[in-house]
Write a protein that holds these residues in place. Structure first.
Motif, mmCIF file in Angstrom:
data_model
loop_
_atom_site.group_PDB
_atom_site.id
_atom_site.type_symbol
_atom_site.label_atom_id
_atom_site.label_comp_id
_atom_site.label_asym_id
_atom_site.label_seq_id
_atom_site.Cartn_x
_atom_site.Cartn_y
_atom_site.Cartn_z
ATOM 1 N N SER A 277 0.964 -1.120 -0.079
ATOM 2 C CA SER A 277 0.088 -0.009 0.067
ATOM 3 C C SER A 277 0.678 1.052 -0.139
ATOM 4 O O SER A 277 2.035 1.218 0.346
ATOM 5 C CB SER A 277 -0.914 -0.006 1.072
ATOM 6 O OG SER A 277 -0.227 -0.098 2.338
ATOM 7 N N GLY A 278 0.415 2.238 -0.353
ATOM 8 C CA GLY A 278 1.018 3.756 -0.430
ATOM 9 C C GLY A 278 2.143 3.463 -1.619
ATOM 10 O O GLY A 278 2.110 2.701 -2.373
ATOM 11 N N LYS A 279 3.014 4.441 -1.541
ATOM 12 C CA LYS A 279 4.277 4.659 -2.466
ATOM 13 C C LYS A 279 5.034 3.464 -2.328
ATOM 14 O O LYS A 279 5.746 3.271 -1.252
ATOM 15 C CB LYS A 279 4.776 5.919 -2.486
ATOM 16 C CG LYS A 279 4.009 7.022 -2.889
ATOM 17 C CD LYS A 279 4.827 8.556 -2.849
ATOM 18 C CE LYS A 279 4.083 9.505 -3.498
ATOM 19 N NZ LYS A 279 2.818 9.898 -2.404
ATOM 20 N N VAL A 280 5.433 2.790 -3.335
ATOM 21 C CA VAL A 280 6.502 1.771 -3.488
ATOM 22 C C VAL A 280 7.607 2.220 -4.349
ATOM 23 O O VAL A 280 7.635 2.177 -5.443
ATOM 24 C CB VAL A 280 5.804 0.451 -3.974
ATOM 25 C CG1 VAL A 280 6.819 -0.716 -4.039
ATOM 26 C CG2 VAL A 280 4.682 0.051 -3.051
ATOM 27 N N GLN A 281 8.936 2.617 -3.528
ATOM 28 C CA GLN A 281 9.862 2.855 -4.399
ATOM 29 C C GLN A 281 10.587 1.906 -5.214
ATOM 30 O O GLN A 281 10.922 1.952 -6.318
ATOM 31 C CB GLN A 281 11.080 3.421 -3.474
ATOM 32 C CG GLN A 281 12.331 3.670 -4.178
ATOM 33 C CD GLN A 281 13.338 4.176 -3.134
ATOM 34 O OE1 GLN A 281 13.229 4.686 -1.937
ATOM 35 N NE2 GLN A 281 14.456 4.305 -3.755
#
Length: 280
Positions: free
Chosen positions: A158-162
Motif C-alpha cells: 500500500s502507499g508509495k512503493v519505491q
C-alpha cells in the motif's frame, strides 16, 4: 519526420556496476535530447523508411523532438533520464536501466537486457520481474514493517512503493497509471498518444503521436526465468505497476502496435517487463 541531431553516448552498459553514491538528483532545467557529447547521430538518416523496431537506433532518436524534456540523474549509477510532466505527474520519459545487484540484491537473476545483449539495455532499458520491480528483498528486510513479497506470495502493498526506482521516485500503482491515462484523454486513445512516433511495427490505420513526450518503446518482454524466451520487440510495450492481483499475478500496462488503446491486465509476476518511474 523533422530532421534533428542528437548526441549518442559511447559508454557501454555494464551490468552490476558499482557506484558509491545512493541518492538521486533532478535538474529542473530543460534538457537537450541527450546529455552526452561523445558524438552526433543523424536520427533522420537512421529513421528514414523505418517500418519496424531496430536495436541500432539510439534511444535519443525515439524521443519527440518537439517536446522539451527535463532530466533526472540516478546517482546510484550516474545514468541520466529524460523526464516529462503530464497532468499532475512527473514521469521518466525513458525505461529504467538500473542493474546493480550488489546494492539491490532483488535484482540478482531477475532483470535482463533483451536477448541477453547488454547494448540493448542502453536502447530500451532493462526487463524486470515484479519482485525485482518492487525490490522485494528491501521490503522483506524492513525492520519496522517486513513484507514477504514476490511470486506465489501476497504481501498487500500500500502507499508509495519505491521499488527499483531511484530515491525520490517510485513504481507507479494501478491508480497512478489510470491517472496518466485520464490526463491524456482516456484508455481508448492513450496508446496512440503515449507511444513513440517511431520503432513500432507499421500497421494500417495506426499513427503513433507521442503527443505528451512519454515516448513508450516497443521493448517486448521476457516470458520466463530461463536463459532465452524474449519476444515481441517492435510489437508491444509492457510496464509493471506496484499493485498485486493475488499471489501469482500483478497488474501491468500494455500498449499494442496494432491499436490506439492501452490495456490494464494481470500478469505472471515472474515475466520480465519494462519499468517507468513516477516522481514522489
Amino acid at each position: 519526420m523533422k530532421k534533428f541531431f542528437v548526441a549518442l553516448s559511447m559508454v557501454a552498459f555494464l551490468a552490476g556496476c558499482d557506484d558509491s553514491s545512493s541518492a538521486s538528483a533532478e535538474n529542473n532545467e530543460p534538457a537537450a535530447l541527450s546529455s552526452s557529447s561523445a558524438g552526433e547521430v543523424d536520427c533522420s538518416a537512421l529513421l528514414d523508411g523505418e517500418t519496424k523496431w531496430n536495436w541500432d537506433v539510439p534511444k535519443e532518436c525515439r524521443l519527440n523532438p518537439e517536446i522539451t524534456y527535463g532530466t533526472m540523474t540516478d546517482e546510484r549509477d550516474g545514468k541520466t533520464y529524460r523526464t516529462v510532466t503530464i497532468g499532475d505527474q512527473v514521469w521518466m520519459a525513458e525505461n529504467l536501466n538500473y542493474a546493480d545487484s550488489t546494492k539491490t540484491p532483488s535484482l540478482k537473476g531477475t532483470s535482463w537486457c533483451y536477448n541477453n545483449v547488454a547494448a540493448n539495455c542502453d536502447v530500451a532499458g532493462r526487463l524486470y520481474t515484479w519482485a525485482a520491480a518492487i525490490d522485494s528483498v528491501k521490503l522483506a528486510t524492513d525492520v519496522d514493517n517486513p513484507l514477504d513479497c514476490g511470486y506465489d506470495k501476497t504481501c498487500g502493498l500500500s502507499g508509495k512503493v519505491q521499488g527499483v526506482c531511484p530515491e525520490g521516485w517510485h513504481l507507479p500503482s494501478y491508480d497512478e497509471w489510470n491517472a496518466l491515462f485520464t490526463a491524456v484523454g482516456g484508455q481508448s486513445t492513450a496508446g496512440k498518444v503515449l507511444k513513440s512516433q517511431t520503432g513500432w511495427t507499421a500497421y494500417d490505420g495506426i499513427t503513433n503521436e507521442d503527443a505528451f513526450g512519454f515516448s513508450a518503446l516497443p521493448a517486448g518482454f521476457k516470458y520466463s526465468i530461463g536463459v532465452g524466451d524474449y519476444d515481441y520487440e517492435g510489437f508491444y510495450a509492457h510496464f509493471w505497476s506496484s499493485t498485486e492481483y493475488g499471489s501469482d499475478y500483478a497488474y501491468g500496462m500494455v500498449l499494442y502496435y496494432n491499436g490506439g488503446n492501452v490495456n490494464q491486465g494481470d500478469y505472471d509476476k515472474y515475466v520480465g517487463f519494462s519499468v517507468r518511474c513516477v516522481k514522489d
